[in-house]
Motif scaffolding. Sequence first.
Motif, PDB file in Angstrom:
ATOM      1  N   GLU A  76       0.856  -1.175   0.000  1.00  0.00           N
ATOM      2  CA  GLU A  76       0.000   0.000   0.000  1.00  0.00           C
ATOM      3  C   GLU A  76       0.894   1.227   0.000  1.00  0.00           C
ATOM      4  OE1 GLU A  76      -2.604  -0.385   3.339  1.00  0.00           O
ATOM      5  OE2 GLU A  76      -3.467  -2.263   2.603  1.00  0.00           O
ATOM      6  N   ALA A  77       0.294   2.399  -0.092  1.00  0.00           N
ATOM      7  CA  ALA A  77       1.074   3.634  -0.202  1.00  0.00           C
ATOM      8  C   ALA A  77       2.036   3.828   0.969  1.00  0.00           C
ATOM      9  CB  ALA A  77       0.149   4.832  -0.322  1.00  0.00           C
ATOM     10  N   ASP A  78       1.643   3.419   2.166  1.00  0.00           N
ATOM     11  CA  ASP A  78       2.493   3.663   3.343  1.00  0.00           C
ATOM     12  C   ASP A  78       3.708   2.738   3.411  1.00  0.00           C
ATOM     13  OD1 ASP A  78       0.849   1.473   3.904  1.00  0.00           O
ATOM     14  OD2 ASP A  78       0.847   1.867   6.062  1.00  0.00           O
ATOM     15  N   ASN A  79       3.698   1.608   2.718  1.00  0.00           N
ATOM     16  CA  ASN A  79       4.865   0.716   2.748  1.00  0.00           C
ATOM     17  C   ASN A  79       5.429   0.434   1.347  1.00  0.00           C
ATOM     18  OD1 ASN A  79       2.883  -1.014   1.803  1.00  0.00           O
ATOM     19  ND2 ASN A  79       3.239  -2.606   3.312  1.00  0.00           N
ATOM     20  N   LEU A  80       5.035   1.239   0.382  1.00  0.00           N
ATOM     21  CA  LEU A  80       5.481   1.036  -1.000  1.00  0.00           C
ATOM     22  C   LEU A  80       6.990   1.166  -1.149  1.00  0.00           C
ATOM     23  CD1 LEU A  80       4.427   0.407  -3.816  1.00  0.00           C
ATOM     24  CD2 LEU A  80       4.228   2.870  -4.208  1.00  0.00           C
ATOM     25  N   HIS A  81       7.630   1.892  -0.238  1.00  0.00           N
ATOM     26  CA  HIS A  81       9.091   2.042  -0.300  1.00  0.00           C
ATOM     27  C   HIS A  81       9.807   0.702  -0.112  1.00  0.00           C
ATOM     28  CE1 HIS A  81       8.182   2.309   3.998  1.00  0.00           C
ATOM     29  NE2 HIS A  81       9.415   1.870   4.203  1.00  0.00           N
TER      30      HIS A  81
ATOM     31  N   LEU B 266      10.082  -6.627  -6.662  1.00  0.00           N
ATOM     32  CA  LEU B 266      10.375  -7.539  -5.561  1.00  0.00           C
ATOM     33  C   LEU B 266      10.428  -6.746  -4.259  1.00  0.00           C
ATOM     34  CD1 LEU B 266      13.322  -9.675  -7.035  1.00  0.00           C
ATOM     35  CD2 LEU B 266      10.900 -10.267  -6.958  1.00  0.00           C
ATOM     36  N   CYS B 267       9.909  -7.343  -3.194  1.00  0.00           N
ATOM     37  CA  CYS B 267      10.049  -6.701  -1.890  1.00  0.00           C
ATOM     38  C   CYS B 267      11.538  -6.719  -1.520  1.00  0.00           C
ATOM     39  CB  CYS B 267       9.202  -7.405  -0.832  1.00  0.00           C
ATOM     40  SG  CYS B 267       9.750  -9.060  -0.373  1.00  0.00           S
ATOM     41  N   VAL B 268      11.917  -5.896  -0.585  1.00  0.00           N
ATOM     42  CA  VAL B 268      13.341  -5.788  -0.241  1.00  0.00           C
ATOM     43  C   VAL B 268      13.919  -7.124   0.212  1.00  0.00           C
ATOM     44  CG1 VAL B 268      13.328  -3.322   0.237  1.00  0.00           C
ATOM     45  CG2 VAL B 268      12.812  -4.915   2.072  1.00  0.00           C
ATOM     46  N   TYR B 269      13.100  -7.956   0.851  1.00  0.00           N
ATOM     47  CA  TYR B 269      13.579  -9.246   1.344  1.00  0.00           C
ATOM     48  C   TYR B 269      13.840 -10.210   0.188  1.00  0.00           C
ATOM     49  CZ  TYR B 269      11.540  -6.924   5.345  1.00  0.00           C
ATOM     50  OH  TYR B 269      11.222  -5.986   6.287  1.00  0.00           O
ATOM     51  N   CYS B 270      12.907 -10.284  -0.743  1.00  0.00           N
ATOM     52  CA  CYS B 270      13.093 -11.157  -1.906  1.00  0.00           C
ATOM     53  C   CYS B 270      14.198 -10.628  -2.817  1.00  0.00           C
ATOM     54  CB  CYS B 270      11.788 -11.294  -2.681  1.00  0.00           C
ATOM     55  SG  CYS B 270      10.519 -12.245  -1.799  1.00  0.00           S
ATOM     56  N   HIS B 271      14.342  -9.311  -2.897  1.00  0.00           N
ATOM     57  CA  HIS B 271      15.393  -8.725  -3.722  1.00  0.00           C
ATOM     58  C   HIS B 271      16.769  -9.079  -3.152  1.00  0.00           C
ATOM     59  CE1 HIS B 271      16.460  -4.957  -6.329  1.00  0.00           C
ATOM     60  NE2 HIS B 271      17.078  -6.042  -6.731  1.00  0.00           N
ATOM     61  N   ASP B 272      16.918  -8.971  -1.848  1.00  0.00           N
ATOM     62  CA  ASP B 272      18.173  -9.388  -1.217  1.00  0.00           C
ATOM     63  C   ASP B 272      18.437 -10.865  -1.445  1.00  0.00           C
ATOM     64  OD1 ASP B 272      18.751  -6.873  -0.275  1.00  0.00           O
ATOM     65  OD2 ASP B 272      18.066  -7.263   1.769  1.00  0.00           O
ATOM     66  N   ASP B 273      17.405 -11.680  -1.309  1.00  0.00           N
ATOM     67  CA  ASP B 273      17.542 -13.118  -1.528  1.00  0.00           C
ATOM     68  C   ASP B 273      17.977 -13.414  -2.959  1.00  0.00           C
ATOM     69  OD1 ASP B 273      17.155 -15.963  -0.730  1.00  0.00           O
ATOM     70  OD2 ASP B 273      15.576 -15.861  -2.260  1.00  0.00           O
ATOM     71  N   GLU B 274      17.385 -12.718  -3.911  1.00  0.00           N
ATOM     72  CA  GLU B 274      17.708 -12.932  -5.324  1.00  0.00           C
ATOM     73  C   GLU B 274      19.184 -12.644  -5.600  1.00  0.00           C
ATOM     74  OE1 GLU B 274      16.754 -14.257  -9.042  1.00  0.00           O
ATOM     75  OE2 GLU B 274      15.374 -14.175  -7.336  1.00  0.00           O
ATOM     76  N   HIS B 275      19.691 -11.566  -5.036  1.00  0.00           N
ATOM     77  CA  HIS B 275      21.094 -11.209  -5.279  1.00  0.00           C
ATOM     78  C   HIS B 275      22.068 -12.064  -4.472  1.00  0.00           C
ATOM     79  CE1 HIS B 275      20.736  -7.847  -8.041  1.00  0.00           C
ATOM     80  NE2 HIS B 275      19.626  -7.540  -7.401  1.00  0.00           N
ATOM     81  N   SER B 276      21.652 -12.584  -3.346  1.00  0.00           N
ATOM     82  CA  SER B 276      22.562 -13.403  -2.551  1.00  0.00           C
ATOM     83  C   SER B 276      22.647 -14.834  -3.079  1.00  0.00           C
ATOM     84  CB  SER B 276      22.139 -13.417  -1.085  1.00  0.00           C
ATOM     85  OG  SER B 276      20.890 -14.051  -0.926  1.00  0.00           O
ATOM     86  N   ARG B 277      21.675 -15.275  -3.850  1.00  0.00           N
ATOM     87  CA  ARG B 277      21.696 -16.641  -4.390  1.00  0.00           C
ATOM     88  C   ARG B 277      22.909 -16.884  -5.274  1.00  0.00           C
ATOM     89  NH1 ARG B 277      16.973 -19.840  -4.468  1.00  0.00           N
ATOM     90  NH2 ARG B 277      15.361 -18.902  -3.179  1.00  0.00           N
TER      91      ARG B 277
END
Length: 108
Positions: A56-61, A85-96
């Motif tokens: 939503e708008a309040d957590n879109l960042h 991607l949410c920040v968690y999945c984005h981190d996971d994607e790059h750490s793989r």
Amino acid sequence: MVKSFRPRKPVTVKTQEEADALVRKMKGEMEAGSSYREKSLKLHGWICAKCGREFEADNLHLLTVHHKDGNHHNNPADGSNWENLCVYCHDDEHSRSLLGDYLKGGKK
């Protein structure tokens, strides 16, 4: 993708006009870089492509744009190189890839 941590060469500016031109160029690059995020959010919606979390708008960042081919300059208008991607999945994607390279005994 290997990143260099060497310091960039300093930019020398001789005149005020050159400084103004450099600032205009940098502002233009920043605006162009942020516009692909807006386009991706419109095209793909406010949802993580990996975990399905809705935003939503309040957590879109917390929703980021991932470049599938790893090239941040490859920003086709159809959004084919982007996925939100949410920040968690984005981190996971790059750490793989880092973990995979380590386990294969490749890059260090």
